[in-house]
Motif scaffolding. Structure first.
Motif, PDB file in Angstrom:
ATOM      1  N   GLU A 109       2.222   1.723  -3.545  1.00 52.54           N
ATOM      2  CA  GLU A 109       1.207   2.018  -4.559  1.00 52.54           C
ATOM      3  C   GLU A 109       0.332   3.213  -4.207  1.00 52.54           C
ATOM      4  N   ALA A 161       0.829  -1.204   0.000  1.00 53.83           N
ATOM      5  CA  ALA A 161       0.000   0.000   0.000  1.00 53.83           C
ATOM      6  C   ALA A 161       0.869   1.261   0.000  1.00 53.83           C
ATOM      7  N   ASP A 219      -8.952  -0.134  -3.434  1.00 57.57           N
ATOM      8  CA  ASP A 219      -8.509   0.363  -4.737  1.00 57.57           C
ATOM      9  C   ASP A 219      -8.424   1.894  -4.760  1.00 57.57           C
ATOM     10  N   GLU A 220      -8.609   2.502  -3.596  1.00 57.97           N
ATOM     11  CA  GLU A 220      -8.607   3.962  -3.510  1.00 57.97           C
ATOM     12  C   GLU A 220      -7.177   4.497  -3.449  1.00 57.97           C
ATOM     13  N   VAL A 221      -6.826   5.315  -4.432  1.00 58.13           N
ATOM     14  CA  VAL A 221      -5.487   5.909  -4.480  1.00 58.13           C
ATOM     15  C   VAL A 221      -5.516   7.274  -3.796  1.00 58.13           C
ATOM     16  N   ARG A 265      -2.014   3.520  -1.902  1.00 62.30           N
ATOM     17  CA  ARG A 265      -3.398   3.070  -1.785  1.00 62.30           C
ATOM     18  C   ARG A 265      -3.840   3.033  -0.329  1.00 62.30           C
ATOM     19  N   GLU A 277      -3.920   6.273   5.088  1.00 61.66           N
ATOM     20  CA  GLU A 277      -3.151   6.575   3.878  1.00 61.66           C
ATOM     21  C   GLU A 277      -1.682   6.427   4.256  1.00 61.66           C
TER      22      GLU A 277
END
Length: 324
Positions: A152, A149, A210-212, A154, A174
């Motif tokens: 990426e 995470a 899948d939240e960036v 994410r 985050e």
């Protein structure tokens, strides 16, 4: 000539790793003049390196997309430094064992035979063991997922165990970066309450998303971690205790990892009394915490103040005596 060749290689590797840099940024990075950068870039182009300049306010020097150069020109000191940085334990914990081995193989292939021999000696003669004495490295089953995470950008949803009630809380994080300290992994992450530090082993459940997210411009992980340490130290101690350390204990403090007592003696610079004992003020977190920490020294250390701490030590000693 050797200095310029090294600088040309640095420019090439900087452009390869950072994609685009202005002449001013290159000059600042290499601590040379703009004129020198202009000449060096022209020399690279003349040597066949596909470097070109993008015009405009957001412009700068770039390499043609897809161009890569092999890692060459490592001197003996640089090769040594790279091998001393290697941490197979943490790499394995992050799920990077295969990548680490591949990188090591590529590095060895880039070295001259004599450098390769020295690198092998360094690897077998220096070893980094992260956990502190008397404790094992913590098990962090979700470390690899947190690391993914982080890489990426994410968000992750976690069930986290903390010290205060309610003990188990749900958080959407985050994750900005991971820090390894004394065998314990921490993730610096943004949550609704702000940027905080979380112990990875305290994550009870983790669900990737899948939240960036977009990390803040200029975020510096090392700086943020140091701020966390400074804040922790300032909030950690809530009072002080005046203690008399016997001569026998003073002589053995270095072997007992008694960091706070040693630091108190060093900071005050107090001279021993006629009997060799030293009286110093020691910071404490709380009465209970101080009592359980100081009672291990038995009659080699006497608490003079505060009275509450003396009373708690007496209570602890009496409860132990009653048990045995």
């Amino acid at each position: 000539m050797e200095m310029r060749s090294s600088r040309l290689l640095q420019i090439l590797l900087l452009l390869q790793t950072r994609r685009q840099l202005t002449a001013r940024e290159l000059a600042s990075e290499l601590e040379v003049s703009l004129r020198t950068i202009y000449r060096d870039v022209e020399a690279l182009a003349a040597a066949g390196v596909p470097v070109y300049a993008d015009q405009g306010r957001a412009g700068g020097y770039r390499l043609v997309d897809g161009y890569r150069t092999k890692l060459t020109g490592l001197n003996e000191g640089e090769a040594a430094a790279l091998f001393l940085v290697g941490m197979p334990g943490p790499a394995a914990a992050l799920g990077l064992t295969e990548q680490t081995s591949s990188a090591e193989l590529k590095l060895l292939a880039a070295l001259a035979p004599d450098q390769r021999d020295r690198a092998g000696r360094l690897k077998n003669r220096f070893h980094l063991d992260m956990p502190a004495w008397y404790r094992d490295a913590e098990e962090s089953p979700y470390l690899s997922a947190v690391a993914s995470a982080v890489m990426e950008d994410r968000r992750i949803k976690v069930l986290y165990r903390r010290w205060e009630a309610p003990r188990e809380v749900e958080r959407t994080l985050e994750p900005y970066g991971l820090v390894l300290k004394n065998g314990t992994w921490y993730v610096v992450a943004a949550a609704p309450g702000g940027v905080r530090t979380y112990r990875v082993s305290n994550i009870l459940q983790l669900a990737p998303t899948d939240e960036v997210f977009t990390r803040p411009d200029g975020f510096d992980l090392a700086q943020r971690w140091q701020e966390h340490l400074d804040r922790f130290e300032s909030e950690r101690f809530t009072g002080a205790a005046l203690v008399r350390i016997s001569a026998g204990l003073v002589a053995g403090l270095a072997d007992l990892s008694a960091t706070l007592l040693l630091k108190a003696i060093a900071d005050t610079g107090v001279e021993p009394a006629a009997d060799g004992s030293i009286t110093v003020s020691v910071p404490i977190e709380s009465i209970g915490n101080a009592a359980t920490g100081l009672i291990r020294y038995g009659n080699l250390l006497e608490v003079l103040e505060p009275a509450e701490l003396r009373a708690e030590l007496k209570r602890l000693a009496e409860s132990v005596a009653a048990l045995y």
